[in-house]
Design an enzyme around this catalytic site. Structure first.
Site, PDB file in Angstrom:
ATOM      1  CE  LYS A 103      -3.818  -2.472   2.098  1.00 14.92           C
ATOM      2  NZ  LYS A 103      -4.553  -2.909   3.288  1.00 14.92           N
TER       3      LYS A 103
ATOM      4  CG  ASP B 105      -9.960  -0.521   4.237  1.00 12.94           C
ATOM      5  OD1 ASP B 105      -9.865  -0.683   3.007  1.00 12.94           O
ATOM      6  OD2 ASP B 105      -9.379  -1.240   5.072  1.00 12.94           O
TER       7      ASP B 105
ATOM      8  CD  GLN C 131      -3.713  -4.478   6.543  1.00 13.30           C
ATOM      9  OE1 GLN C 131      -3.606  -3.486   5.826  1.00 13.30           O
ATOM     10  NE2 GLN C 131      -4.274  -5.597   6.107  1.00 13.30           N
TER      11      GLN C 131
END
Ligand code: NAP
Length: 295
Positions: free
Chosen positions: A54, A121, A98
């Site tokens: 990422k 996200d 995460q």
């Protein structure tokens, strides 16, 4: 018939090139350079690889990023404090925590703490609610990647029968909601299948577009696919393979070797949905940056 292979790596590279262009244009008109903050708790090796990738994608498109790496023993309170600090920091465009988090941390409490405008996200209740209401804003990267991949492959879900196998909050559920939305690149008739589905093969054979997001290695076989269907394989599963130096290899939820002879188009694993997920994260980060600067 041998299926057209949908090259996710190439499509993802094209998406990143477009984002790089848009980031440069954003900065040229006086915008701030978008910045992604990733919070990584613990030492799950796969998570470390994802987070590194990422960061690389951000760099490639001209964004900055940082990883806030916390020990596996970090308290929930400390994680919430980090999220609060990032929420308040004007230089931070996007926040990604995460997953998975260590078991002692309540993941939904952490997600709820993220400012929805920075939730790249798309996992806060606000962004999931907007999606459910048919007005999506920031959406999870993997479902977004599947839609973008279909769009750039000239496969239009409009009016098609789509079967999504899997109903997770991260993939199956938002993907099904997006595809059922009345919007360009969606507007499909969607069925969600799961472990409670009776005769899964009979359901999947109905699909013009079949999407597997199950986490079950090679569970979708040729007999479960309608000839000519588009098959999208979201699964990433590590299996043992004595012929490899590492002793393992990655396979999807679809039995690629047999299904490619039945399907009209198919995504491989690796090199399919995986690279798209990372590309869509930078799309979301730019979107979040623009939105915050406009308000
Ligand atoms: P998950 O949370 O474990 O959800 C799996 C879903 O599949 C569940 O809804 C489950 O049904 C359903 N399922 C499992 N076995 C099934 C079966 N035999 N028949 C019918 N339904 C079945 O997994 P996830 O987070 O959605 O991830 C799914 C896969 O995608 C994993 O391999 C993951 O590694 C991969 N993934 C890939 C990316 C990417 O970038 N390519 C991103 C995220 C995830 P129930 O609800 O009934 O249990």
């Amino acid at each position: 018939m041998t299926a057209r292979i949908i090259d996710g790596a190439a499509i993802a590279a094209a998406v990143r090139a477009d984002v790089a262009h848009d980031v440069a244009a954003h900065i040229a008109i006086g915008g701030r350079r978008p910045h992604l903050s990733v919070v990584l708790v613990g030492d799950d090796p796969a998570s470390h690889v994802y987070v590194r990738n990422k960061g690389r994608a951000c760099e490639e498109v001209g964004m900055t990023s940082e990883t806030i790496a916390l020990l596996a023993t970090t308290s929930q309170q400390k994680v919430l404090e980090v999220v609060a600090r990032l929420n308040a920091d004007l230089a931070v465009s996007g926040i990604l925590v995460q997953m998975p988090l260590p078991a002692h941390i309540d993941a939904s409490a952490v997600l709820r703490a993220i400012d929805p405008r920075k939730d790249v996200d798309g996992l806060t209740p606000t962004n999931q609610g907007l999606l459910l209401q048919g007005t999506p804003d920031l959406i999870p990267a993997t479902p977004a990647g599947v839609l973008e991949m279909l769009r750039r492959s000239d496969i239009d879900p409009e009016g098609q029968r789509v079967v999504v196998v899997g109903r997770s909050v991260l993939v199956g559920r938002p993907l099904a909601m997006l595809l059922a939305n009345r919007m360009p690149g969606a507007n499909a008739t969607v069925t969600i299948a799961h472990t409670g589905t009776r005769d899964l093969g009979a359901v999947t054979r109905e699909a013009d577009i079949l999407i597997a997001a199950m986490g079950r290695p090679r569970a979708i076989t040729a007999a479960m696919v309608k000839p000519g269907a588009t098959v999208v394989d979201v699964g990433i599963n590590q299996i043992l393979d004595a012929t490899r130096k590492s002793g393992t290899r990655l396979v999807g939820d679809v039995d690629f070797e047999s299904v490619k002879d039945v399907a009209g188009a198919i995504t491989p694993v690796p090199g399919g949905v995986g690279p798209m997920t990372i590309a869509m994260l930078v799309v979301s980060t730019l979107r979040a940056a623009r939105r915050q600067e406009a308000t």
